[in-house]
Design a protein around this motif. Structure first.
Motif, PDB file in Angstrom:
ATOM      1  N   VAL A   1      10.566  24.798  32.129  1.00 10.90           N
ATOM      2  CA  VAL A   1      10.819  23.898  32.772  1.00 10.90           C
ATOM      3  C   VAL A   1      11.372  23.467  34.113  1.00 10.90           C
ATOM      4  CG1 VAL A   1      10.685  21.465  31.533  1.00 10.90           C
ATOM      5  CG2 VAL A   1      10.353  23.402  30.638  1.00 10.90           C
ATOM      6  N   PHE A   2      11.412  22.598  34.458  1.00  8.03           N
ATOM      7  CA  PHE A   2      11.844  21.855  35.679  1.00  8.03           C
ATOM      8  C   PHE A   2      13.290  21.526  35.347  1.00  8.03           C
ATOM      9  CE2 PHE A   2       7.499  22.601  38.387  1.00  8.03           C
ATOM     10  CZ  PHE A   2       8.424  23.077  39.248  1.00  8.03           C
ATOM     11  N   PHE A   3      14.356  21.521  35.995  1.00  2.00           N
ATOM     12  CA  PHE A   3      15.150  20.736  35.979  1.00  2.00           C
ATOM     13  C   PHE A   3      15.411  19.371  34.748  1.00  2.00           C
ATOM     14  CE2 PHE A   3      18.465  18.054  37.191  1.00  2.00           C
ATOM     15  CZ  PHE A   3      20.088  18.246  37.261  1.00  2.00           C
ATOM     16  N   ASP A   4      14.847  18.523  36.475  1.00  7.21           N
ATOM     17  CA  ASP A   4      14.630  17.083  36.267  1.00  7.21           C
ATOM     18  C   ASP A   4      14.042  16.498  34.915  1.00  7.21           C
ATOM     19  OD1 ASP A   4      12.381  18.040  37.558  1.00  7.21           O
ATOM     20  OD2 ASP A   4      12.129  16.382  38.738  1.00  7.21           O
ATOM     21  N   THR A   5      12.815  17.565  34.753  1.00  7.20           N
ATOM     22  CA  THR A   5      12.090  17.432  34.023  1.00  7.20           C
ATOM     23  C   THR A   5      13.220  17.153  32.349  1.00  7.20           C
ATOM     24  OG1 THR A   5      10.302  18.937  34.591  1.00  7.20           O
ATOM     25  CG2 THR A   5       9.997  18.282  32.482  1.00  7.20           C
ATOM     26  N   VAL A   6      14.185  18.298  31.910  1.00  4.88           N
ATOM     27  CA  VAL A   6      14.585  18.584  31.472  1.00  4.88           C
ATOM     28  C   VAL A   6      15.533  17.235  30.879  1.00  4.88           C
ATOM     29  CG1 VAL A   6      16.916  20.378  29.843  1.00  4.88           C
ATOM     30  CG2 VAL A   6      14.725  21.682  30.550  1.00  4.88           C
ATOM     31  N   PHE A   7      15.900  17.222  32.342  1.00  2.65           N
ATOM     32  CA  PHE A   7      17.178  16.056  32.034  1.00  2.65           C
ATOM     33  C   PHE A   7      16.418  14.698  31.966  1.00  2.65           C
ATOM     34  CE2 PHE A   7      19.507  12.156  34.208  1.00  2.65           C
ATOM     35  CZ  PHE A   7      20.945  12.926  33.521  1.00  2.65           C
ATOM     36  N   TYR A   8      15.252  14.332  32.077  1.00  5.83           N
ATOM     37  CA  TYR A   8      14.342  13.648  31.999  1.00  5.83           C
ATOM     38  C   TYR A   8      14.207  12.696  30.233  1.00  5.83           C
ATOM     39  CZ  TYR A   8      12.099  12.749  36.693  1.00  5.83           C
ATOM     40  OH  TYR A   8      12.098  13.635  37.941  1.00  5.83           O
ATOM     41  N   LEU A   9      14.223  14.660  29.459  1.00  7.39           N
ATOM     42  CA  LEU A   9      14.092  14.700  28.119  1.00  7.39           C
ATOM     43  C   LEU A   9      14.821  14.655  27.320  1.00  7.39           C
ATOM     44  CD1 LEU A   9      10.700  17.172  28.040  1.00  7.39           C
ATOM     45  CD2 LEU A   9      10.792  14.749  27.947  1.00  7.39           C
ATOM     46  N   MET A  10      16.292  14.788  28.016  1.00  5.66           N
ATOM     47  CA  MET A  10      17.269  14.671  26.673  1.00  5.66           C
ATOM     48  C   MET A  10      18.209  13.815  26.890  1.00  5.66           C
ATOM     49  SD  MET A  10      18.396  19.591  26.499  1.00  5.66           S
ATOM     50  CE  MET A  10      19.263  18.788  25.822  1.00  5.66           C
ATOM     51  N   ILE A  11      17.606  12.656  28.098  1.00  6.77           N
ATOM     52  CA  ILE A  11      19.436  11.546  28.082  1.00  6.77           C
ATOM     53  C   ILE A  11      19.161  10.923  27.393  1.00  6.77           C
ATOM     54  CG2 ILE A  11      17.484  10.400  30.093  1.00  6.77           C
ATOM     55  CD1 ILE A  11      21.697  11.242  30.269  1.00  6.77           C
ATOM     56  N   PRO A  12      17.969  10.669  26.214  1.00  5.10           N
ATOM     57  CA  PRO A  12      18.255   9.832  25.392  1.00  5.10           C
ATOM     58  C   PRO A  12      18.897   9.993  24.228  1.00  5.10           C
ATOM     59  CG  PRO A  12      15.683  10.319  25.627  1.00  5.10           C
ATOM     60  CD  PRO A  12      16.943  10.536  27.343  1.00  5.10           C
ATOM     61  N   LEU A  13      18.369  11.297  24.268  1.00  4.45           N
ATOM     62  CA  LEU A  13      19.719  11.862  23.084  1.00  4.45           C
ATOM     63  C   LEU A  13      21.056  11.501  23.457  1.00  4.45           C
ATOM     64  CD1 LEU A  13      17.459  15.315  22.457  1.00  4.45           C
ATOM     65  CD2 LEU A  13      16.528  12.387  21.277  1.00  4.45           C
TER      66      LEU A  13
ATOM     67  N   ILE B   1       9.294  10.361  37.036  1.00  8.00           N
ATOM     68  CA  ILE B   1      10.308   9.259  36.266  1.00  8.00           C
ATOM     69  C   ILE B   1       9.434   8.763  35.206  1.00  8.00           C
ATOM     70  CG2 ILE B   1      11.610   8.128  37.463  1.00  8.00           C
ATOM     71  CD1 ILE B   1      12.387   9.873  39.872  1.00  8.00           C
ATOM     72  N   ALA B   2       8.417   7.636  35.607  1.00 11.43           N
ATOM     73  CA  ALA B   2       7.805   6.647  35.145  1.00 11.43           C
ATOM     74  C   ALA B   2       7.514   7.223  34.008  1.00 11.43           C
ATOM     75  CB  ALA B   2       6.548   6.346  35.916  1.00 11.43           C
ATOM     76  N   MET B   3       6.616   7.782  33.450  1.00  9.59           N
ATOM     77  CA  MET B   3       6.612   9.033  32.100  1.00  9.59           C
ATOM     78  C   MET B   3       8.249   9.088  31.296  1.00  9.59           C
ATOM     79  SD  MET B   3       3.469   8.418  31.918  1.00  9.59           S
ATOM     80  CE  MET B   3       3.385   6.803  33.285  1.00  9.59           C
ATOM     81  N   ALA B   4       9.158   9.994  32.106  1.00 10.68           N
ATOM     82  CA  ALA B   4      10.244   9.807  31.408  1.00 10.68           C
ATOM     83  C   ALA B   4      11.437   8.677  31.074  1.00 10.68           C
ATOM     84  CB  ALA B   4      10.974  10.931  32.281  1.00 10.68           C
ATOM     85  N   ALA B   5      10.913   7.891  31.902  1.00 12.94           N
ATOM     86  CA  ALA B   5      11.396   6.444  31.497  1.00 12.94           C
ATOM     87  C   ALA B   5      10.230   5.815  30.172  1.00 12.94           C
ATOM     88  CB  ALA B   5      11.386   5.879  32.687  1.00 12.94           C
ATOM     89  N   ILE B   6       9.337   5.353  29.812  1.00 13.62           N
ATOM     90  CA  ILE B   6       8.829   5.253  29.100  1.00 13.62           C
ATOM     91  C   ILE B   6       8.943   6.026  27.551  1.00 13.62           C
ATOM     92  CG2 ILE B   6       6.373   5.223  27.764  1.00 13.62           C
ATOM     93  CD1 ILE B   6       4.892   4.613  30.870  1.00 13.62           C
ATOM     94  N   ILE B   7       9.360   7.644  27.697  1.00  8.22           N
ATOM     95  CA  ILE B   7      10.054   8.618  26.782  1.00  8.22           C
ATOM     96  C   ILE B   7      10.978   8.199  26.556  1.00  8.22           C
ATOM     97  CG2 ILE B   7      10.589  11.134  26.426  1.00  8.22           C
ATOM     98  CD1 ILE B   7       7.487  12.155  27.716  1.00  8.22           C
ATOM     99  N   GLY B   8      11.950   7.938  27.147  1.00  5.49           N
ATOM    100  CA  GLY B   8      13.240   7.738  26.876  1.00  5.49           C
ATOM    101  C   GLY B   8      13.476   6.289  25.850  1.00  5.49           C
ATOM    102  N   LYS B   9      12.681   4.961  26.794  1.00  2.00           N
ATOM    103  CA  LYS B   9      12.785   3.928  25.786  1.00  2.00           C
ATOM    104  C   LYS B   9      12.297   3.518  24.849  1.00  2.00           C
ATOM    105  CE  LYS B   9      13.299  -0.782  25.740  1.00  2.00           C
ATOM    106  NZ  LYS B   9      15.183  -0.810  25.579  1.00  2.00           N
ATOM    107  N   SER B  10      11.188   4.633  24.479  1.00  2.00           N
ATOM    108  CA  SER B  10      10.242   4.391  22.902  1.00  2.00           C
ATOM    109  C   SER B  10      11.263   5.183  21.728  1.00  2.00           C
ATOM    110  CB  SER B  10       9.143   5.278  23.523  1.00  2.00           C
ATOM    111  OG  SER B  10       7.961   4.292  24.654  1.00  2.00           O
TER     112      SER B  10
END
Length: 477
Positions: free
Chosen positions: A135-147, A88-97
């Motif tokens: 890929v796990f459900f949560d990982t896909v969601f983390y990566l696609m939510i900023p899009l 979640i921490a890394m996904a948050a950084i990915i999304g914000k960046s």
């Protein structure tokens, strides 16, 4: 009566749902309070039976039962943080960046160039389904939510539709198609050929996500939820990037790298493990060790975050303030999500220790009539009761594998597919995935219960009907 697992479950549900929606409690407090009450109501004998069912020794099971309530909750809380904290921490950084650098905006423009605005939600649906296979459900969601947030700025009243499309595709692929853990355990337990499960799961998945898309369109029209201002994704910042000329945005290769790097690494590791195994590692040990090391989900998301920060660094003309601000905002919002999700995991773990899965198994023992719907509803009951789709699939496959499938008029693949679809019912506050979707998309708990929960429930039920029809028309025996 007071120690019955179903009564304890009811009390836990009343505390969580009543506390959050009725009492306006912070979800973190409500979930911890429910976990505390459930743990207090659970007798030591139930904890021992639960631990023994998980393969622990008698001594270890008794030691667990003798631990204090606080220790058991803290262990479950910590275990959940260990599973999702870094992600979640890394996904948050990915999304914000990605939002700050314009990478998400660049990808969105490319998608619109290929599909047009009308078909953009379908692109999100199909994309999340294919990404959800390795890929796990949560990982896909983390990566696609900023899009989704960047796309919603352009499509206007379609934010809920995009969020539901992401969850629909990723959730169904995650339970139906190997090599994700639930389907892999299921095919091993029930002796289903992996190739049959992959093909069958893929076909059933296409039908279910089509039904999910219809519901998502209806839900979005009935109660459109706007893209809301938040610390990690201010609307003013998303709008300013949407107005930028393409020459001021990162190149497409650089823009997709925060998503592509973790996806390729995780997929590569899963592919090697599934189709080559140890034999191939003996022919090229360095290469396979490297892929497995980098393809571990935490490591892959860390590398994705590094790529996102590098993109931001290059786009913001190497401004240190932009980098620090992105990380600070991401970790502030991500930290709250981690706490709430871990509290949900602790609540689910305390429910598991009541022995509710064992209770359900004993109630259905020896019942072999109408096996396909039976498999579905056993899984759905376990999922709703304790929150984990994977635990529900493991429990149901354990029950069904002990029943004789000889003389069936259809291949037992259909039982496995029924279990997979049953694991979608019914996500609520004891499911860590519910909180990930709810908090990272900025939906309220009530909104998530009215949209995300029925979405997965409808897709699961459509899957059951499709499986029963397929078993009749194409029995495969």
């Amino acid at each position: 009566m007071i120690q019955d697992p179903f009564f304890i479950l009811l009390v836990g549900m009343l505390i969580v749902v009543g506390g959050i929606i009725g009492g306006k409690l912070n979800p973190f407090i409500a979930l911890l309070l429910a976990a505390l009450v459930v743990a207090w109501m659970t007798p030591a004998s139930a904890i021992v039976d639960f631990a023994l069912s998980k393969g622990q020794s008698q001594a270890a099971a008794e030691a667990l039962a003798q631990r204090s309530i606080g220790e058991r909750i803290a262990d479950a809380f910590g275990s959940t943080v260990g599973k999702i904290g870094i992600l979640i921490a890394m996904a948050a950084i990915i999304g914000k960046s990605m939002l700050m650098s314009g990478a998400a905006e660049r990808i969105v423009r490319s998608i619109l160039g290929l599909t047009g605005e009308k078909n953009a939600p379908l692109a999100f649906l199909s994309g999340s389904f294919f990404l959800g296979i390795p890929v796990f459900f949560d990982t896909v969601f983390y990566l696609m939510i900023p899009l989704a947030k960047a796309m919603a700025m352009r499509l206007k009243e379609s934010y809920l539709l995009l969020v539901l499309c992401i969850t629909a595709g990723a959730a169904m692929a995650n339970s139906l198609v190997p090599p994700t853990p639930g389907p892999l355990f299921l095919i091993a337990e029930m002796d289903i050929p992996i190739g049959m499960m992959m093909v069958g799961g893929f076909l059933i998945g296409l039908v279910t996500i089509a039904a999910g898309y219809v519901f998502a369109v209806w839900a979005n029209k009935r109660n459109p939820i706007p893209l809301r201002d938040s610390l990690d994704a201010p609307l003013s910042e998303i709008q300013s990037l949407a107005d930028k000329p393409q020459s001021q945005l990162p190149g497409l290769g650089l823009a997709v790298s925060p998503i592509a790097i973790p996806l390729l690494l995780i997929t590569g590791s899963a592919f090697i493990s599934t189709f080559w195994g140890m034999d191939s590692s003996q022919t090229s040990p360095v290469f396979f060790d490297l892929i497995h090391f980098l393809g571990e989900k935490n490591m892959a998301l860390i590398l994705g975050a590094m790529a996102a920060l590098l993109t931001l660094f290059l786009q913001r003309n190497k401004q240190e303030k932009g980098m620090k601000g992105a990380v600070q905002a991401a970790l502030t919002s991500g930290g709250v999500i981690i706490l709430i999700t871990a509290a949900g995991g602790a609540f689910g773990a305390m429910l598991q220790q009541t022995g509710i899965s064992l209770k359900i198994a004993s109630l259905t023992e020896g019942y072999q009539m109408a096996l396909i719907p039976l498999a579905f509803f056993i899984t759905a009951l376990v999922r709703t009761a304790q929150g984990s789709a994977t635990v529900a699939m493991i429990t149901a496959s354990g029950i069904l594998s002990g029943m004789s499938t000889a003389g069936l008029d259809y291949h037992h693949l259909y039982l496995g597919l029924s279990i997979a679809c049953g694991s979608k019912l019914i996500p609520w506050m004891n499911d860590s995935g519910f909180w990930i979707v709810c908090k990272m998309s900025n939906l309220t708990e009530k909104e998530a219960l009215k949209t995300f929960s029925p979405l997965l429930t409808i897709m699961g039920l459509v899957g059951l009907l499709t499986i029963m029809l397929a078993a009749k028309i194409l029995p495969l025996v």
